[in-house]
Design a protein around this motif. Structure first.
Motif, PDB file in Angstrom:
ATOM      1  N   CYS A  79       1.054  -1.393  -0.179  1.00 54.73           N
ATOM      2  CA  CYS A  79       0.039  -0.175  -0.142  1.00 54.73           C
ATOM      3  C   CYS A  79       0.921   1.092   0.213  1.00 54.73           C
ATOM      4  N   PHE A  80       1.029   2.184  -0.619  1.00 52.93           N
ATOM      5  CA  PHE A  80       1.458   2.816  -0.962  1.00 52.93           C
ATOM      6  C   PHE A  80       0.882   4.151  -1.100  1.00 52.93           C
ATOM      7  N   VAL A  81       0.674   5.439   0.391  1.00 55.38           N
ATOM      8  CA  VAL A  81       0.059   6.529   0.470  1.00 55.38           C
ATOM      9  C   VAL A  81       0.539   7.693   0.241  1.00 55.38           C
ATOM     10  N   ARG A  82       0.290   8.360  -0.773  1.00 58.33           N
ATOM     11  CA  ARG A  82       0.877   9.272  -1.548  1.00 58.33           C
ATOM     12  C   ARG A  82       0.289  10.675  -0.806  1.00 58.33           C
ATOM     13  N   THR A  94     -15.807   8.006   0.757  1.00 60.28           N
ATOM     14  CA  THR A  94     -16.991   6.201   0.672  1.00 60.28           C
ATOM     15  C   THR A  94     -16.404   5.469  -0.505  1.00 60.28           C
ATOM     16  N   HIS A  95     -16.064   6.469  -1.405  1.00 59.89           N
ATOM     17  CA  HIS A  95     -16.117   6.019  -2.885  1.00 59.89           C
ATOM     18  C   HIS A  95     -14.146   5.183  -2.703  1.00 59.89           C
ATOM     19  N   ALA A  96     -13.525   6.073  -1.971  1.00 62.62           N
ATOM     20  CA  ALA A  96     -12.130   5.648  -2.005  1.00 62.62           C
ATOM     21  C   ALA A  96     -12.057   4.556  -1.332  1.00 62.62           C
ATOM     22  N   LEU A  97     -12.711   4.611  -0.325  1.00 60.89           N
ATOM     23  CA  LEU A  97     -12.238   3.258   1.074  1.00 60.89           C
ATOM     24  C   LEU A  97     -12.899   2.465   0.570  1.00 60.89           C
ATOM     25  N   ARG A  98     -13.492   1.991  -0.684  1.00 62.26           N
ATOM     26  CA  ARG A  98     -15.065   1.064  -0.920  1.00 62.26           C
ATOM     27  C   ARG A  98     -14.152   0.223  -1.499  1.00 62.26           C
ATOM     28  N   ALA A  99     -13.528   0.904  -2.495  1.00 62.30           N
ATOM     29  CA  ALA A  99     -11.781   0.587  -3.858  1.00 62.30           C
ATOM     30  C   ALA A  99     -11.062   0.018  -2.828  1.00 62.30           C
ATOM     31  N   ALA A 100     -10.206   0.737  -2.155  1.00 63.61           N
ATOM     32  CA  ALA A 100      -9.251   0.428  -0.880  1.00 63.61           C
ATOM     33  C   ALA A 100     -10.137  -1.106  -0.385  1.00 63.61           C
ATOM     34  N   ALA A 137      -6.290  12.466   6.239  1.00 60.99           N
ATOM     35  CA  ALA A 137      -7.126  12.144   6.765  1.00 60.99           C
ATOM     36  C   ALA A 137      -7.727   9.710   5.968  1.00 60.99           C
ATOM     37  N   VAL A 138      -7.616  10.828   4.920  1.00 63.44           N
ATOM     38  CA  VAL A 138      -8.261   9.469   3.569  1.00 63.44           C
ATOM     39  C   VAL A 138      -7.102   8.751   3.624  1.00 63.44           C
ATOM     40  N   GLY A 139      -6.267   9.009   3.274  1.00 68.01           N
ATOM     41  CA  GLY A 139      -4.568   8.310   2.848  1.00 68.01           C
ATOM     42  C   GLY A 139      -4.331   8.142   4.670  1.00 68.01           C
ATOM     43  N   VAL A 140      -4.545   8.313   5.404  1.00 67.50           N
ATOM     44  CA  VAL A 140      -4.011   7.768   6.401  1.00 67.50           C
ATOM     45  C   VAL A 140      -5.042   6.417   6.970  1.00 67.50           C
ATOM     46  N   ILE A 141      -6.162   6.508   7.018  1.00 65.10           N
ATOM     47  CA  ILE A 141      -7.506   5.407   6.575  1.00 65.10           C
ATOM     48  C   ILE A 141      -7.292   4.426   5.837  1.00 65.10           C
ATOM     49  N   ILE A 142      -6.700   4.989   4.841  1.00 66.52           N
ATOM     50  CA  ILE A 142      -6.228   3.021   3.489  1.00 66.52           C
ATOM     51  C   ILE A 142      -5.398   2.863   4.283  1.00 66.52           C
ATOM     52  N   GLY A 143      -4.499   3.285   4.890  1.00 62.40           N
ATOM     53  CA  GLY A 143      -2.801   3.295   4.473  1.00 62.40           C
ATOM     54  C   GLY A 143      -2.248   2.463   5.623  1.00 62.40           C
ATOM     55  N   LEU A 144      -3.655   2.271   6.972  1.00 58.07           N
ATOM     56  CA  LEU A 144      -3.365   1.727   8.163  1.00 58.07           C
ATOM     57  C   LEU A 144      -4.297   0.325   8.469  1.00 58.07           C
ATOM     58  N   PHE A 153       3.832   5.742   3.492  1.00 56.87           N
ATOM     59  CA  PHE A 153       3.014   6.516   3.962  1.00 56.87           C
ATOM     60  C   PHE A 153       3.997   7.730   3.315  1.00 56.87           C
ATOM     61  N   ASP A 154       4.103   8.677   2.272  1.00 61.66           N
ATOM     62  CA  ASP A 154       4.932   9.882   2.014  1.00 61.66           C
ATOM     63  C   ASP A 154       4.169  10.631   2.337  1.00 61.66           C
ATOM     64  N   GLU A 155       4.720  11.360   3.611  1.00 62.42           N
ATOM     65  CA  GLU A 155       3.947  12.782   4.148  1.00 62.42           C
ATOM     66  C   GLU A 155       2.857  12.939   4.620  1.00 62.42           C
ATOM     67  N   PRO A 156       1.901  11.466   5.491  1.00 64.29           N
ATOM     68  CA  PRO A 156       1.260  11.355   6.017  1.00 64.29           C
ATOM     69  C   PRO A 156       0.584  12.793   6.986  1.00 64.29           C
ATOM     70  N   TYR A 157       1.130  13.455   7.068  1.00 61.17           N
ATOM     71  CA  TYR A 157       0.363  14.470   8.088  1.00 61.17           C
ATOM     72  C   TYR A 157      -0.411  15.780   7.887  1.00 61.17           C
ATOM     73  N   LEU A 158       0.574  15.326   6.444  1.00 61.53           N
ATOM     74  CA  LEU A 158       0.593  17.288   5.751  1.00 61.53           C
ATOM     75  C   LEU A 158      -1.389  17.622   5.877  1.00 61.53           C
ATOM     76  N   GLY A 159      -1.574  19.128   6.548  1.00 59.23           N
ATOM     77  CA  GLY A 159      -2.961  19.840   6.811  1.00 59.23           C
ATOM     78  C   GLY A 159      -3.690  19.308   8.322  1.00 59.23           C
TER      79      GLY A 159
END
Length: 306
Positions: A79-82, A94-100, A137-144, A153-159
């Motif tokens: 898994c690569f969280v960009r 919802t769409h992103a999480l369902r796809a993951a 947060a979307v990326g962090v949730i998918i990654g975990l 995790f590529d700079e997962p904390y931005l914002g």
């Protein structure tokens, strides 16, 4: 330990820029890595090659012992969280999480739902209308929640604000303890992640500057403060990576673990000893490398003129 990634003599060139310069390293199974370095140092390029989203100019990168390009056996376990992840214009979280959930075999829906609540993520808002922190947060949730065997995790904390970042760190450690896997965390907030990472890799100008256990790095450098003459006398012959002076007071940061005799000598000379944080050490090492590279460039230019 078993290596899940092997990189040998890897280089990547973009026209006249060498993004990666003969990089070699091993990434071990079930370990949290910190991939640290300045903007443009080569971190994202390295991760992109390892996840088959970019091509190396030369060298070899093996993941689970295989080339990752167009290799479903490898890519389904990564898994690569960009930081710059793109989504369709009408997509919602919802769409992103369902796809993951469909892609990752180890996906944990209960963990995903818990993280959605933790980050207070609005599921029905289109992703293009989310704030920078909500997008992270979307990326962090998918990654975990993916629980992939290797997660980047590529700079997962931005914002993310301080509270949200702490939630991320807490949930990462909590889930990693129960479900070990290899995690590569690229971050600029070195001091914040220093207690998370077990191994640290520092990349600068496309070269590996440091690749060690985090515990071994701690205590590798010390700062000595006091009378300038005494400081200089004590530091003579040692590897100095930073020096400051103000009037008759000076400080030097030296590499190397200090012995009991060293510490006794400092006390006898009435010099103060201060520890160096992981962030300070990496900053000083990077600055020192930059100065060395600049000096080398000047020497090369002078020789060409001759």
């Amino acid at each position: 330990m078993t290596s899940v990634i092997e990189v040998r003599n890897l280089s990547k060139r973009y026209k006249d820029k060498l993004a990666l310069d003969n990089v070699s390293l091993s990434i071990e199974k079930d370990t949290i890595y910190g991939l640290l370095g300045r903007n443009g140092a080569g971190k994202t390029t390295l991760m992109s090659i390892l996840t088959a989203q970019n091509f190396a100019t030369s060298g070899q990168a093996l993941v689970f012992g295989e080339n990752p390009y167009e290799n479903s056996r490898v890519l389904s376990r990564i898994c690569f969280v960009r930081e710059s992840q793109k989504y369709p214009d009408d997509a919602t979280p919802t769409h992103a999480l369902r796809a993951a959930r469909l892609f990752f075999d180890n996906w944990d829906q209960k963990l995903a739902e818990r993280l959605i609540d933790d980050f207070q993520l609005p599921l029905k808002t289109t992703i293009k209308k989310l704030s920078r922190g909500q997008l992270s947060a979307v990326g962090v949730i998918i990654g975990l929640a993916s629980r992939a065997e290797i997660t980047f995790f590529d700079e997962p904390y931005l914002g993310l604000d301080a509270v949200a970042r702490q939630i991320f760190y807490d949930r990462l450690l909590e889930d990693y303890a129960q479900h070990p896997r290899t995690i590569i965390l690229s971050s600029h907030l070195i001091d914040e992640v220093s207690n998370l990472i077990e191994k640290v890799i520092v990349i600068d100008r496309g070269r590996i500057l440091l690749d060690e256990d985090t515990d071994a790095v701690r205590g590798r450098a010390s700062t000595i403060v006091g009378d300038a003459a005494k400081v200089e006398a004590w530091a003579a012959g040692r590897e100095i990576i930073h020096r400051e002076a103000l009037g008759r007071v000076a400080s030097v940061t030296v590499l190397g673990h200090l012995t009991d005799a060293d510490k006794a000598g400092l006390a006898a000379a009435d010099l103060d000893l201060a520890s160096v944080s992981l962030q300070q050490l990496i900053v000083r090492l990077t600055q020192n490398a930059m100065q060395a590279a600049s000096a080398e460039s000047i020497t090369t230019a002078a020789e060409e003129v001759r």
